[in-house]
Design an enzyme around this catalytic site. Structure first.
Site, PDB file in Angstrom:
ATOM      1  N   ARG A 125      -4.994 -14.687 -13.340  1.00 52.46           N
ATOM      2  CA  ARG A 125      -4.251 -13.443 -13.623  1.00 52.46           C
ATOM      3  C   ARG A 125      -2.773 -13.624 -13.282  1.00 52.46           C
ATOM      4  O   ARG A 125      -1.926 -12.964 -13.875  1.00 52.46           O
ATOM      5  CB  ARG A 125      -4.811 -12.287 -12.780  1.00 52.46           C
ATOM      6  CG  ARG A 125      -6.183 -11.825 -13.207  1.00 52.46           C
ATOM      7  CD  ARG A 125      -6.570 -10.583 -12.437  1.00 52.46           C
ATOM      8  NE  ARG A 125      -5.456  -9.661 -12.406  1.00 52.46           N
ATOM      9  CZ  ARG A 125      -5.210  -8.786 -11.442  1.00 52.46           C
ATOM     10  NH1 ARG A 125      -6.026  -8.698 -10.418  1.00 52.46           N
ATOM     11  NH2 ARG A 125      -4.178  -7.990 -11.498  1.00 52.46           N
ATOM     12  N   CYS A 129      -9.950  -0.635  -6.564  1.00 50.58           N
ATOM     13  CA  CYS A 129      -9.390  -1.984  -6.565  1.00 50.58           C
ATOM     14  C   CYS A 129      -9.769  -2.653  -5.266  1.00 50.58           C
ATOM     15  O   CYS A 129      -9.888  -1.999  -4.236  1.00 50.58           O
ATOM     16  CB  CYS A 129      -7.886  -1.887  -6.702  1.00 50.58           C
ATOM     17  SG  CYS A 129      -7.056  -3.430  -6.436  1.00 50.58           S
ATOM     18  N   ASP A 132       2.534  -9.355  -1.150  1.00 47.25           N
ATOM     19  CA  ASP A 132       1.939 -10.341  -2.060  1.00 47.25           C
ATOM     20  C   ASP A 132       2.086 -11.780  -1.556  1.00 47.25           C
ATOM     21  O   ASP A 132       1.586 -12.701  -2.199  1.00 47.25           O
ATOM     22  CB  ASP A 132       2.565 -10.220  -3.462  1.00 47.25           C
ATOM     23  CG  ASP A 132       2.046  -8.996  -4.211  1.00 47.25           C
ATOM     24  OD1 ASP A 132       1.094  -8.349  -3.743  1.00 47.25           O
ATOM     25  OD2 ASP A 132       2.607  -8.691  -5.289  1.00 47.25           O
ATOM     26  N   ARG A 147      -5.620   2.606  -3.657  1.00 44.83           N
ATOM     27  CA  ARG A 147      -4.548   2.545  -4.649  1.00 44.83           C
ATOM     28  C   ARG A 147      -4.572   3.694  -5.659  1.00 44.83           C
ATOM     29  O   ARG A 147      -4.783   3.485  -6.855  1.00 44.83           O
ATOM     30  CB  ARG A 147      -4.563   1.200  -5.378  1.00 44.83           C
ATOM     31  CG  ARG A 147      -4.387   0.044  -4.451  1.00 44.83           C
ATOM     32  CD  ARG A 147      -4.341  -1.264  -5.184  1.00 44.83           C
ATOM     33  NE  ARG A 147      -3.007  -1.605  -5.633  1.00 44.83           N
ATOM     34  CZ  ARG A 147      -2.717  -2.736  -6.278  1.00 44.83           C
ATOM     35  NH1 ARG A 147      -3.644  -3.586  -6.576  1.00 44.83           N
ATOM     36  NH2 ARG A 147      -1.480  -2.997  -6.637  1.00 44.83           N
ATOM     37  N   LYS A 156       5.387 -12.163 -13.304  1.00 49.21           N
ATOM     38  CA  LYS A 156       4.279 -11.356 -13.858  1.00 49.21           C
ATOM     39  C   LYS A 156       4.575  -9.879 -13.708  1.00 49.21           C
ATOM     40  O   LYS A 156       4.470  -9.104 -14.657  1.00 49.21           O
ATOM     41  CB  LYS A 156       2.980 -11.706 -13.125  1.00 49.21           C
ATOM     42  CG  LYS A 156       1.839 -10.744 -13.393  1.00 49.21           C
ATOM     43  CD  LYS A 156       0.586 -11.115 -12.630  1.00 49.21           C
ATOM     44  CE  LYS A 156       0.497 -10.549 -11.246  1.00 49.21           C
ATOM     45  NZ  LYS A 156       0.135  -9.113 -11.154  1.00 49.21           N
ATOM     46  N   ASN A 157       4.926  -9.472 -12.487  1.00 42.00           N
ATOM     47  CA  ASN A 157       5.066  -8.035 -12.242  1.00 42.00           C
ATOM     48  C   ASN A 157       6.261  -7.432 -12.971  1.00 42.00           C
ATOM     49  O   ASN A 157       6.254  -6.239 -13.288  1.00 42.00           O
ATOM     50  CB  ASN A 157       5.163  -7.756 -10.734  1.00 42.00           C
ATOM     51  CG  ASN A 157       3.814  -7.927 -10.052  1.00 42.00           C
ATOM     52  OD1 ASN A 157       2.791  -8.085 -10.716  1.00 42.00           O
ATOM     53  ND2 ASN A 157       3.806  -7.907  -8.719  1.00 42.00           N
TER      54      ASN A 157
HETATM   55  C1  UD1 Z   1       3.073  -3.476  -7.243  1.00 44.84           C
HETATM   56  C2  UD1 Z   1       2.740  -4.892  -7.607  1.00 44.84           C
HETATM   57  C3  UD1 Z   1       1.810  -5.505  -6.566  1.00 44.84           C
HETATM   58  C4  UD1 Z   1       2.405  -5.371  -5.184  1.00 44.84           C
HETATM   59  C5  UD1 Z   1       2.799  -3.935  -4.882  1.00 44.84           C
HETATM   60  C6  UD1 Z   1       3.545  -3.770  -3.571  1.00 44.84           C
HETATM   61  C7  UD1 Z   1       2.809  -4.818 -10.030  1.00 44.84           C
HETATM   62  C8  UD1 Z   1       2.068  -4.922 -11.311  1.00 44.84           C
HETATM   63  N1  UD1 Z   1       2.080  -4.893  -8.912  1.00 44.84           N
HETATM   64  O1  UD1 Z   1       1.842  -2.753  -7.259  1.00 44.84           O
HETATM   65  O2  UD1 Z   1       1.628  -6.887  -6.894  1.00 44.84           O
HETATM   66  O3  UD1 Z   1       1.456  -5.779  -4.207  1.00 44.84           O
HETATM   67  O4  UD1 Z   1       3.667  -3.442  -5.931  1.00 44.84           O
HETATM   68  O5  UD1 Z   1       4.648  -4.585  -3.533  1.00 44.84           O
HETATM   69  O6  UD1 Z   1       4.021  -4.733 -10.023  1.00 44.84           O
HETATM   70  N2  UD1 Z   1       0.304   4.400  -3.698  1.00 44.84           N
HETATM   71  C9  UD1 Z   1      -0.178   5.687  -3.596  1.00 44.84           C
HETATM   72  N3  UD1 Z   1      -0.054   6.498  -4.682  1.00 44.84           N
HETATM   73  C10 UD1 Z   1       0.515   6.075  -5.843  1.00 44.84           C
HETATM   74  C11 UD1 Z   1       1.016   4.764  -5.931  1.00 44.84           C
HETATM   75  C12 UD1 Z   1       0.898   3.936  -4.831  1.00 44.84           C
HETATM   76  O7  UD1 Z   1      -0.700   6.099  -2.566  1.00 44.84           O
HETATM   77  O8  UD1 Z   1       0.591   6.861  -6.795  1.00 44.84           O
HETATM   78  C13 UD1 Z   1       0.199   3.506  -2.522  1.00 44.84           C
HETATM   79  C14 UD1 Z   1      -0.613   2.251  -2.777  1.00 44.84           C
HETATM   80  O9  UD1 Z   1      -1.991   2.476  -2.595  1.00 44.84           O
HETATM   81  C15 UD1 Z   1      -0.019   1.301  -1.759  1.00 44.84           C
HETATM   82  C16 UD1 Z   1       1.464   1.711  -1.713  1.00 44.84           C
HETATM   83  O10 UD1 Z   1       1.505   3.017  -2.252  1.00 44.84           O
HETATM   84  O11 UD1 Z   1      -0.590   1.522  -0.500  1.00 44.84           O
HETATM   85  C17 UD1 Z   1       2.406   0.831  -2.509  1.00 44.84           C
HETATM   86  O12 UD1 Z   1       1.888   0.635  -3.797  1.00 44.84           O
HETATM   87  P1  UD1 Z   1       2.812   0.366  -5.052  1.00 44.84           P
HETATM   88  O13 UD1 Z   1       4.168  -0.075  -4.611  1.00 44.84           O
HETATM   89  O14 UD1 Z   1       2.727   1.514  -5.982  1.00 44.84           O
HETATM   90  O15 UD1 Z   1       2.084  -0.879  -5.727  1.00 44.84           O
HETATM   91  P2  UD1 Z   1       1.848  -1.159  -7.260  1.00 44.84           P
HETATM   92  O16 UD1 Z   1       3.013  -0.676  -8.048  1.00 44.84           O
HETATM   93  O17 UD1 Z   1       0.495  -0.753  -7.656  1.00 44.84           O
END
Ligand code: UD1
Length: 421
Positions: free
Chosen positions: A400, A118, A308, A123, A22-23
């Site tokens: 999802r 979320c 995850d 996030r 999915k991701n």
């Molecule tokens: C992706 C995955 C999700 C997984 C996560 C971590 C997808 C669609 N989703 O989510 O299933 O749980 O990686 O492996 O691929 N953060 C910030 N600022 C930002 C971006 C992130 O503070 O601009 C923080 C987030 O709140 C979190 C951490 O960074 O605490 C990691 O998040 P991130 O790796 O970005 O997760 P996603 O890409 O949203």
């Protein structure tokens, strides 16, 4: 709203085919925005999140056809009509932010709604935005939208992330493929989904090196062309189904699984007393008689233990012969499954980002509620091990990210059915 009824106790045996990730698919689909030519994705999973991304891309004027019962997605952005991603779609799925980088790189402008809050923490998307600014984008936050522009196009630059973000790495990686000059992404995410995206972009003509390491270098090119790409195996679905025989006893072969996708997780299973072996077709997982051993788990970016799989691992450890400590280091507030598991007799003490789980002999079936995607499947796993009936409500979360979960598990002998509601 549908619910899932599980009658626990039966050991599992058989094989489970693992779908495309999915991701990975959610970041490969927006890559279509980078080129006029068609992009074909094979091994796509059939999930509601994929439908949401389809709707988003179609709202921009992209053509997205679902072929072979959704296994193949044919995408084309030769006739884009809009560079605006509306709140109504973005609020449903955070990964919608992944259209920002490609739109900006190709059209020099994009307007994307900020994703809402979320269930698993605040996030924010600040890292995505800072990274695009490092490539020369001008950003303005207005009316809940990011208004991004780069007159004259994006320019290569250095992006040094303060901590690892999967989505921000994907966004800037896509944007950098069409930026003028060289981009260096430091402290990049190393997840298999990043490597899969880089491979697809390379097939489209991008010049990328270092994916799968903390430093990715991208030489911008003038344009990208069409490609056909097979979506990598879903390592989270893989890990989830590896836990099914671990929690019930029995042997299940996860078809398409590779140890390199789940190394840190498989090591913890081994420590818990579960046997994992590579086969010609995937990974075979067995549990012989006897209690699970307690293990401590700390989530971390890849190659660490995936956040995850934390909820699902907790379900297993609820029945261990002793006390395990789980530390959630990626997301705040990601223990919402704990009170639900406690309704099934689990002994869990949550303090901030640490959950202490004292194993019990046997969980007991109960009505429980899914709170997010991975939490929902952890409750199904717990139900498979529990005495009596478990009804998991709000399973739209499950849909999802897991296709045909009832079919896949019942083919291995589980008593599980969906109740339409
Ligand atoms: C992706 C995955 C999700 C997984 C996560 C971590 C997808 C669609 N989703 O989510 O299933 O749980 O990686 O492996 O691929 N953060 C910030 N600022 C930002 C971006 C992130 O503070 O601009 C923080 C987030 O709140 C979190 C951490 O960074 O605490 C990691 O998040 P991130 O790796 O970005 O997760 P996603 O890409 O949203």
């Amino acid at each position: 709203m549908d619910s899932i009824l599980v009658k626990g106790g039966a050991p599992l045996s058989g094989e489970i085919p693992i779908a495309g990730a999915k991701n990975a698919c959610l970041t490969l689909m927006p890559a279509t925005l980078l080129s006029d030519d068609p992009l074909t994705l094979t091994n796509a999973p059939r999930l509601s999140d994929i439908k949401t991304m389809t709707t988003l891309l179609q709202s921009l004027g992209a053509e997205v056809s679902s072929l072979q019962e959704g296994r193949v997605l044919a995408l084309s952005s030769h006739n884009l009509t809009s560079q605006k991603a509306d709140y109504d779609i973005v609020r449903k799925m955070r990964a919608s932010i992944l259209v920002l980088g490609p739109l900006l790189a190709r059209y020099g402008q994009a307007t994307v709604s900020l994703p809402g809050g979320c269930a698993i923490g605040a996030r924010p998307v600040d890292l995505h935005l800072r990274a695009l600014e490092a490539l020369g984008a001008t950003l303005e936050l207005r009316d809940g939208y990011v208004h991004a522009s780069a007159s004259g196009g994006l320019k290569g630059g250095t992006v040094a992330f303060p901590f690892v973000s999967v989505g921000a790495t994907e966004n800037v990686l896509m944007a950098a493929t069409l930026a003028k000059g060289t981009t260096v992404i430091e402290n990049a995410a190393q997840e298999p989904e990043i490597v899969d995206l880089a491979q697809c972009l390379r097939t489209m003509g991008a010049r990328i090196e270092g994916d799968g390491t903390p430093t990715i270098t991208v030489e911008g090119v003038d344009q990208l062309h069409g490609a056909t790409h097979r979506v990598v195996t879903d390592r989270i679905e893989l890990g989830t189904y590896m836990l099914a025989p671990a929690i019930t006893g029995g042997t299940v072969e996860c078809l398409g699984g590779r140890i390199g996708l789940v190394q840190a997780f498989a090591e913890k299973l081994h420590d818990a007393g579960i046997e994992v072996s590579e086969t010609a077709r995937g990974l075979s997982v067995s549990r012989e008689n006897g209690r699970i051993k307690p293990v401590n788990v700390e989530t971390a970016p890849f190659p660490g233990f995936p956040t995850d799989l934390q909820a699902q691992m907790m379900a297993l450890l609820c029945t261990a012969n002793g006390t395990s400590v789980l530390e959630e280091r990626i997301f705040e507030n990601r223990f919402m499954h704990a009170p639900e598991l406690m309704r099934m007799g689990a002994q869990i003490d949550v303090q901030g980002g640490t959950a202490t789980v004292t194993g019990v002999d046997r969980l007991k079936g109960a009505p429980v509620m899914a709170t997010d995607l991975r939490a929902s499947v952890s409750l199904i796993l717990a139900g498979l091990a529990a005495e009596g009936e478990t009804v998991v409500s709000r399973v739209y979360h499950l849909d999802r990210g897991y296709e045909r979960v009832e079919e896949k598990l019942s083919a291995c002998g589980a008593s599980i059915e969906r109740i339409a509601g």
